[in-house]
Design a protein around this motif. Sequence first.
Motif, PDB file in Angstrom:
ATOM      1  N   ASN A   1      56.883  28.650  26.271  1.00  0.00           N
ATOM      2  CA  ASN A   1      55.381  28.410  27.340  1.00  0.00           C
ATOM      3  C   ASN A   1      54.789  30.383  27.588  1.00  0.00           C
ATOM      4  OD1 ASN A   1      56.579  25.788  27.770  1.00  0.00           O
ATOM      5  ND2 ASN A   1      58.488  26.437  29.533  1.00  0.00           N
ATOM      6  N   PHE A   2      54.603  30.577  26.281  1.00  0.00           N
ATOM      7  CA  PHE A   2      53.823  31.738  26.328  1.00  0.00           C
ATOM      8  C   PHE A   2      52.231  31.591  25.974  1.00  0.00           C
ATOM      9  CE2 PHE A   2      54.774  31.453  22.095  1.00  0.00           C
ATOM     10  CZ  PHE A   2      53.667  31.142  21.406  1.00  0.00           C
ATOM     11  N   GLU A   3      51.426  32.167  26.226  1.00  0.00           N
ATOM     12  CA  GLU A   3      50.613  32.096  26.515  1.00  0.00           C
ATOM     13  C   GLU A   3      49.344  33.151  25.470  1.00  0.00           C
ATOM     14  OE1 GLU A   3      48.434  32.583  30.238  1.00  0.00           O
ATOM     15  OE2 GLU A   3      49.304  31.257  31.914  1.00  0.00           O
TER      16      GLU A   3
ATOM     17  N   TYR B   1      39.526  36.021  31.865  1.00  0.00           N
ATOM     18  CA  TYR B   1      39.188  35.849  30.332  1.00  0.00           C
ATOM     19  C   TYR B   1      40.521  35.207  29.803  1.00  0.00           C
ATOM     20  CZ  TYR B   1      34.037  36.952  31.167  1.00  0.00           C
ATOM     21  OH  TYR B   1      32.515  36.309  31.510  1.00  0.00           O
ATOM     22  N   PHE B   2      41.475  36.427  30.223  1.00  0.00           N
ATOM     23  CA  PHE B   2      43.440  36.483  29.999  1.00  0.00           C
ATOM     24  C   PHE B   2      42.449  36.243  28.361  1.00  0.00           C
ATOM     25  CE2 PHE B   2      42.981  34.006  33.533  1.00  0.00           C
ATOM     26  CZ  PHE B   2      44.040  34.418  34.798  1.00  0.00           C
ATOM     27  N   ASP B   3      41.909  37.576  27.925  1.00  0.00           N
ATOM     28  CA  ASP B   3      41.839  37.652  26.554  1.00  0.00           C
ATOM     29  C   ASP B   3      42.889  39.037  26.028  1.00  0.00           C
ATOM     30  OD1 ASP B   3      40.472  39.052  24.181  1.00  0.00           O
ATOM     31  OD2 ASP B   3      38.188  38.313  25.208  1.00  0.00           O
ATOM     32  N   GLU B   4      42.558  38.442  24.678  1.00  0.00           N
ATOM     33  CA  GLU B   4      45.023  38.889  24.311  1.00  0.00           C
ATOM     34  C   GLU B   4      44.516  40.326  24.325  1.00  0.00           C
ATOM     35  OE1 GLU B   4      45.479  37.197  20.338  1.00  0.00           O
ATOM     36  OE2 GLU B   4      45.398  35.737  21.450  1.00  0.00           O
TER      37      GLU B   4
ATOM     38  N   TYR C   1      47.791  48.661  27.137  1.00  0.00           N
ATOM     39  CA  TYR C   1      47.578  46.975  27.847  1.00  0.00           C
ATOM     40  C   TYR C   1      46.299  47.471  29.108  1.00  0.00           C
ATOM     41  CZ  TYR C   1      50.690  48.006  31.593  1.00  0.00           C
ATOM     42  OH  TYR C   1      51.971  48.413  32.527  1.00  0.00           O
ATOM     43  N   THR C   2      45.106  46.644  29.648  1.00  0.00           N
ATOM     44  CA  THR C   2      44.775  46.550  30.798  1.00  0.00           C
ATOM     45  C   THR C   2      45.157  45.601  31.689  1.00  0.00           C
ATOM     46  OG1 THR C   2      42.238  45.892  28.725  1.00  0.00           O
ATOM     47  CG2 THR C   2      42.109  45.673  31.526  1.00  0.00           C
ATOM     48  N   CYS C   3      45.132  46.155  32.719  1.00  0.00           N
ATOM     49  CA  CYS C   3      45.039  46.027  34.071  1.00  0.00           C
ATOM     50  C   CYS C   3      44.634  46.732  35.101  1.00  0.00           C
ATOM     51  CB  CYS C   3      46.986  46.066  34.367  1.00  0.00           C
ATOM     52  SG  CYS C   3      47.913  45.491  35.860  1.00  0.00           S
ATOM     53  N   LYS C   4      44.642  45.627  36.411  1.00  0.00           N
ATOM     54  CA  LYS C   4      43.672  45.725  37.621  1.00  0.00           C
ATOM     55  C   LYS C   4      44.991  46.760  38.484  1.00  0.00           C
ATOM     56  CE  LYS C   4      39.809  43.825  39.149  1.00  0.00           C
ATOM     57  NZ  LYS C   4      39.077  42.626  39.763  1.00  0.00           N
TER      58      LYS C   4
END
Length: 463
Positions: free
Chosen positions: A140-142, A227-230, A244-247
């Motif tokens: 169940n990963f994205e 977008y949840f772009d890997e 990693y990118t994070c707001k």
Amino acid sequence: MTRYFVLLLLFPLVLISCTDLEKEEATAFDLSLSAAEKEAGVMSPEILWKFGRLGSMDLSPDGSTVLYTVTNYDLPTEASQTNIYSIPVTGGDPVQLTTNGGGSPRWIENGERIAFASGGKLKVMNPDGSGKVEVKGIDNFESYSISPSGDMIYYTKRVKLDQTPNEKHNLPNANMRIIDDLMFRHWNYWHDYSYSHIFVAPFKGTSVGELRDIMEGQKFESPTAPYFDEGEIAWSPDGKKIAYTCKLLSGKADALSTNTDILLYDIETGKVDNLTEWNKGFDKYPVFSPDGTRIAWQSMEEDGYESDLDRLFVIDLETGKSLYMTEGWDFNVENVNWSEDMSKIIFTSPYLGTTQIFRLDLNSGAVSQVSKGKFNFGPIQLHDNMILTGIQSMSMAREIASVDMENGSMEQVSHVNKNIYDNITMGETEERYIKTRDGKDLQMWIIYPPNFDPNKKYPTLLY
């Protein structure tokens, strides 16, 4: 851009779900052109849905073979399926590696094995498609990525951290939503009380070890919405760190701000450093240099301005000093890649109506165009002096090509829709410039009808 309205219909990337690959029977779609379609010889809505949509691709470590996915649709049943193929970079006949569905293929074990996603599961197989085995301990990963060292894996998964109104007020049968935050909906999806988090674990080939949520308890997301772009997450070359990118915002600030940051996570210590706290606009898509001492990323300056100039920055991880590498370059930077000798950065940029490949010399700071032609290039991967890239145009659906890094010569590798192009005629395109009232050059594109006859008159559509 609206001029790509047909192409946008051609290339949705769909990763389908399926159960065990070895047990299901393959779904066969009839994608052949009818006699009437061949006789007409032009595009139609029915033919459009017979196009194979090329999706993700991955170049083997030795640079000899490309993995890629193709999604097909069956118009009568509205069913779809994505499968994995391989093809030599020199071109030739592709080999279909899955028949029952699969996506996100990645070379692992120095090209000895292939990892891929299927139905929420991670699986591995041999390069010829044999020996498919499910990886235990992950589901169940994205998105996922196995470290360059091969002994670790990260994957992203949604983690429920908020109570639903039903849970909060003990009303299990009520159909309701309590809205007290501006981000209750983003574009086309509702907030589902969960957040995309990054998990890391030891990777053992056919199983994963103990999982660790590196964002445990945080009501933030990586990759970021919508977008949840890997591509917003990257391994260091030694597999010991993740950028990693994070707001790091919530509530009204999250809704109004574009201030995402590049965070650096140490696998061993769990320490997190914010590398871009000084910048208040978008900071995204970190890419480690081959020796792991620097990170390049895309950065926008102005907070809240989603269409700001996408600039290229590089940070020295030892000194913490960041440099604006494309200062004076008035075009966006995308698809950043380091050359193997770290003397150049290769990237793509929307440029004069197409997306081209450019080379930045890190010593001189000079930017030069590599690719040529009326194509959109990208994404890109590098090996020695070769750039592997996707290509598409206003007359051609996306394919795979190789581009020489020095002279820009291009060779098409894949021909996913050759059976269609052999039987229909696509319209030619022409770039033109006209003078504006203030004397500037205004670029425009003319897309001619198939089999255009200059002696005839045609209806004209302006957009």
